[in-house]
Design a protein around this motif. Structure first.
Motif, PDB file in Angstrom:
ATOM      1  N   GLY A 131      -2.936  -1.119   2.990  1.00 38.18           N
ATOM      2  CA  GLY A 131      -2.947  -2.392   3.691  1.00 38.18           C
ATOM      3  C   GLY A 131      -1.595  -3.074   3.663  1.00 38.18           C
ATOM      4  O   GLY A 131      -1.120  -3.610   4.674  1.00 38.18           O
ATOM      5  N   LEU A 132      -0.946  -3.071   2.493  1.00 40.43           N
ATOM      6  CA  LEU A 132       0.375  -3.676   2.359  1.00 40.43           C
ATOM      7  C   LEU A 132       1.383  -2.962   3.253  1.00 40.43           C
ATOM      8  O   LEU A 132       2.159  -3.609   3.970  1.00 40.43           O
ATOM      9  CB  LEU A 132       0.829  -3.613   0.899  1.00 40.43           C
ATOM     10  N   LEU A 133       1.383  -1.639   3.240  1.00 38.73           N
ATOM     11  CA  LEU A 133       2.320  -0.885   4.057  1.00 38.73           C
ATOM     12  C   LEU A 133       2.068  -1.116   5.541  1.00 38.73           C
ATOM     13  O   LEU A 133       3.016  -1.196   6.344  1.00 38.73           O
ATOM     14  CB  LEU A 133       2.217   0.607   3.725  1.00 38.73           C
ATOM     15  N   SER A 134       0.810  -1.240   5.923  1.00 41.10           N
ATOM     16  CA  SER A 134       0.471  -1.515   7.318  1.00 41.10           C
ATOM     17  C   SER A 134       1.006  -2.864   7.765  1.00 41.10           C
ATOM     18  O   SER A 134       1.619  -2.992   8.834  1.00 41.10           O
ATOM     19  CB  SER A 134      -1.050  -1.466   7.496  1.00 41.10           C
ATOM     20  N   ALA A 135       0.795  -3.880   6.938  1.00 39.61           N
ATOM     21  CA  ALA A 135       1.266  -5.225   7.269  1.00 39.61           C
ATOM     22  C   ALA A 135       2.782  -5.264   7.356  1.00 39.61           C
ATOM     23  O   ALA A 135       3.366  -5.842   8.287  1.00 39.61           O
ATOM     24  CB  ALA A 135       0.766  -6.218   6.231  1.00 39.61           C
ATOM     25  N   ARG A 136       3.447  -4.645   6.381  1.00 33.83           N
ATOM     26  CA  ARG A 136       4.905  -4.673   6.366  1.00 33.83           C
ATOM     27  C   ARG A 136       5.483  -3.886   7.540  1.00 33.83           C
ATOM     28  O   ARG A 136       6.502  -4.273   8.113  1.00 33.83           O
ATOM     29  CB  ARG A 136       5.423  -4.108   5.033  1.00 33.83           C
ATOM     30  N   ALA A 137       4.847  -2.772   7.905  1.00 33.60           N
ATOM     31  CA  ALA A 137       5.324  -1.984   9.047  1.00 33.60           C
ATOM     32  C   ALA A 137       5.201  -2.768  10.349  1.00 33.60           C
ATOM     33  O   ALA A 137       5.942  -2.517  11.305  1.00 33.60           O
ATOM     34  CB  ALA A 137       4.536  -0.677   9.149  1.00 33.60           C
ATOM     35  N   ALA A 138       4.260  -3.714  10.394  1.00 35.28           N
ATOM     36  CA  ALA A 138       4.105  -4.577  11.564  1.00 35.28           C
ATOM     37  C   ALA A 138       5.004  -5.814  11.491  1.00 35.28           C
ATOM     38  O   ALA A 138       4.957  -6.675  12.368  1.00 35.28           O
ATOM     39  CB  ALA A 138       2.642  -5.006  11.705  1.00 35.28           C
ATOM     40  N   GLY A 139       5.810  -5.900  10.431  1.00 29.94           N
ATOM     41  CA  GLY A 139       6.741  -7.014  10.294  1.00 29.94           C
ATOM     42  C   GLY A 139       6.109  -8.305   9.829  1.00 29.94           C
ATOM     43  O   GLY A 139       6.622  -9.390  10.124  1.00 29.94           O
ATOM     44  N   LEU A 140       5.013  -8.198   9.059  1.00 27.33           N
ATOM     45  CA  LEU A 140       4.268  -9.385   8.642  1.00 27.33           C
ATOM     46  C   LEU A 140       4.415  -9.654   7.152  1.00 27.33           C
ATOM     47  O   LEU A 140       4.505  -8.719   6.340  1.00 27.33           O
ATOM     48  CB  LEU A 140       2.780  -9.207   8.977  1.00 27.33           C
ATOM     49  N   ARG A 141       4.406 -10.907   6.781  1.00 24.23           N
ATOM     50  CA  ARG A 141       4.401 -11.298   5.371  1.00 24.23           C
ATOM     51  C   ARG A 141       3.009 -11.067   4.795  1.00 24.23           C
ATOM     52  O   ARG A 141       2.011 -11.357   5.458  1.00 24.23           O
ATOM     53  CB  ARG A 141       4.822 -12.755   5.226  1.00 24.23           C
ATOM     54  N   CYS A 142       2.967 -10.604   3.567  1.00 21.58           N
ATOM     55  CA  CYS A 142       1.686 -10.208   2.973  1.00 21.58           C
ATOM     56  C   CYS A 142       1.523 -10.807   1.582  1.00 21.58           C
ATOM     57  O   CYS A 142       2.419 -10.696   0.738  1.00 21.58           O
ATOM     58  CB  CYS A 142       1.603  -8.685   2.900  1.00 21.58           C
ATOM     59  N   VAL A 143       0.373 -11.444   1.355  1.00 25.64           N
ATOM     60  CA  VAL A 143      -0.032 -11.883   0.024  1.00 25.64           C
ATOM     61  C   VAL A 143      -0.963 -10.808  -0.533  1.00 25.64           C
ATOM     62  O   VAL A 143      -1.947 -10.435   0.109  1.00 25.64           O
ATOM     63  CB  VAL A 143      -0.756 -13.244   0.065  1.00 25.64           C
ATOM     64  N   LEU A 144      -0.644 -10.324  -1.710  1.00 25.78           N
ATOM     65  CA  LEU A 144      -1.368  -9.196  -2.283  1.00 25.78           C
ATOM     66  C   LEU A 144      -2.229  -9.645  -3.456  1.00 25.78           C
ATOM     67  O   LEU A 144      -1.755 -10.330  -4.364  1.00 25.78           O
ATOM     68  CB  LEU A 144      -0.349  -8.161  -2.762  1.00 25.78           C
ATOM     69  N   THR A 145      -3.512  -9.276  -3.409  1.00 25.31           N
ATOM     70  CA  THR A 145      -4.417  -9.460  -4.547  1.00 25.31           C
ATOM     71  C   THR A 145      -4.821  -8.054  -5.000  1.00 25.31           C
ATOM     72  O   THR A 145      -5.801  -7.512  -4.522  1.00 25.31           O
ATOM     73  CB  THR A 145      -5.654 -10.286  -4.158  1.00 25.31           C
ATOM     74  N   PRO A 146      -4.060  -7.437  -5.898  1.00 21.68           N
ATOM     75  CA  PRO A 146      -4.173  -6.000  -6.166  1.00 21.68           C
ATOM     76  C   PRO A 146      -5.553  -5.561  -6.652  1.00 21.68           C
ATOM     77  O   PRO A 146      -6.167  -6.202  -7.511  1.00 21.68           O
ATOM     78  CB  PRO A 146      -3.119  -5.754  -7.251  1.00 21.68           C
ATOM     79  N   SER A 147      -6.022  -4.450  -6.091  1.00 21.02           N
ATOM     80  CA  SER A 147      -7.252  -3.827  -6.572  1.00 21.02           C
ATOM     81  C   SER A 147      -6.939  -2.958  -7.782  1.00 21.02           C
ATOM     82  O   SER A 147      -5.946  -2.213  -7.772  1.00 21.02           O
ATOM     83  CB  SER A 147      -7.881  -2.969  -5.476  1.00 21.02           C
ATOM     84  N   PRO A 148      -7.752  -2.998  -8.825  1.00 17.40           N
ATOM     85  CA  PRO A 148      -7.448  -2.249 -10.050  1.00 17.40           C
ATOM     86  C   PRO A 148      -7.466  -0.744  -9.867  1.00 17.40           C
ATOM     87  O   PRO A 148      -6.881  -0.022 -10.670  1.00 17.40           O
ATOM     88  CB  PRO A 148      -8.551  -2.708 -11.018  1.00 17.40           C
ATOM     89  N   TRP A 149      -8.117  -0.247  -8.821  1.00 14.28           N
ATOM     90  CA  TRP A 149      -8.215   1.205  -8.647  1.00 14.28           C
ATOM     91  C   TRP A 149      -7.027   1.786  -7.863  1.00 14.28           C
ATOM     92  O   TRP A 149      -6.914   2.999  -7.739  1.00 14.28           O
ATOM     93  CB  TRP A 149      -9.501   1.573  -7.907  1.00 14.28           C
ATOM     94  N   ASP A 150      -6.145   0.959  -7.326  1.00 12.83           N
ATOM     95  CA  ASP A 150      -5.011   1.462  -6.556  1.00 12.83           C
ATOM     96  C   ASP A 150      -3.854   1.763  -7.509  1.00 12.83           C
ATOM     97  O   ASP A 150      -3.087   0.879  -7.883  1.00 12.83           O
ATOM     98  CB  ASP A 150      -4.592   0.437  -5.500  1.00 12.83           C
TER      99      ASP A 150
END
Length: 252
Positions: free
Chosen positions: A182-201
């Motif tokens: 999700g983070l990589l998708s948002a950043r590739a679209a040029g968008l700022r991203c707030v991350l609430t990390p999942s423990p399994w990633d």
């Protein structure tokens, strides 16, 4: 300060804790219903979550076992899984993450667009939305799901489509995500991203520096948000003002 025009929300693990006690149970029941001996325990499912999208996840797992599932059987599995997920959601087993309802309502009162952008199918998303409390009815202006794009996260396509449909300027949009794809998708679209990390990633630690902020959750009066990176937030709550502050900060 730049005015926020739209917020794009991921669903699973971001809006609500749906994965381990929702989707996983639905997958396992679907496997049983369709005559497969597969059973995804929490450890295995956490590993498979690196594959975005349920259909892709099942296909990947079959290939890992040396099996081949034809398109018709995959469709049958997906339909069964969706039906079982609807039952889980309707049972009330899925709850919103801390601070989500509060922030959704604050953004809505400010007449800022809110869109769902997810790798889940439309039926699963609609079922979850129907389980939301009445004050959140019609809170979203639209959605982009797995049914709308050929290339899913981490490709930018879902967020590019959300930008087009919402007619938003990417410089005025903030994304909420919980995972590396999700983070990589948002950043590739040029968008700022707030991350609430999942423990399994397990890969997220290597990429979370690309997020505008990393937090444990959005915060309630009795459960303050912890900021791991990004600007501090007043009172331990992620607010509309905080999101607009991120828009004014240099992009990471």
């Amino acid at each position: 300060m730049t005015r926020l025009q739209a917020v794009f929300w991921d669903v699973d693990g971001t809006l609500a804790d749906t994965e381990l006690n929702g989707h996983r149970h639905a997958f396992n029941q679907a496997f049983s219903d369709c005559g497969l001996s597969w059973n995804w325990n929490e450890e295995l499912y956490s590993e498979l979550l690196s594959i975005p999208g349920g259909r892709q996840r099942m296909q990947f797992y079959a290939e890992r076992l040396g099996d081949t599932l034809d398109a018709a059987f995959l469709d049958r599995l997906r339909q069964s899984k969706q039906q079982n997920y609807l039952k889980v959601v309707s049972s009330g087993a899925i709850t919103l993450r801390p601070g989500v309802s509060r922030l959704l309502q604050e953004i809505n009162k400010a007449d800022v667009q809110q869109w769902i952008v997810t790798s889940s199918g439309e039926a699963s998303v609609l079922a979850l939305l129907e389980s939301f409390p009445s004050e959140l009815t019609d809170i979203f202006q639209g959605m982009v799901t797995a049914d709308d794009v050929e290339r899913h996260k981490p490709h930018p396509d879902p967020y590019q489509l959300a930008l087009e449909r919402s007619e938003s300027d990417r410089a005025t949009v903030v994304v909420f995500e919980d995972s590396t794809p999700g983070l990589l998708s948002a950043r590739a679209a040029g968008l700022r991203c707030v991350l609430t990390p999942s423990p399994w990633d397990k890969e997220l630690e290597n990429s979370q520096q690309h997020a505008s902020a990393v937090i444990d959750q959005l915060g309630e009066d009795d459960q303050k948000a912890r900021i791991f990176s990004g600007p501090p937030c007043a009172g331990g709550l992620i607010t509309l003002e905080y999101l607009e502050l991120l828009l004014s900060a240099p992009s990471r």
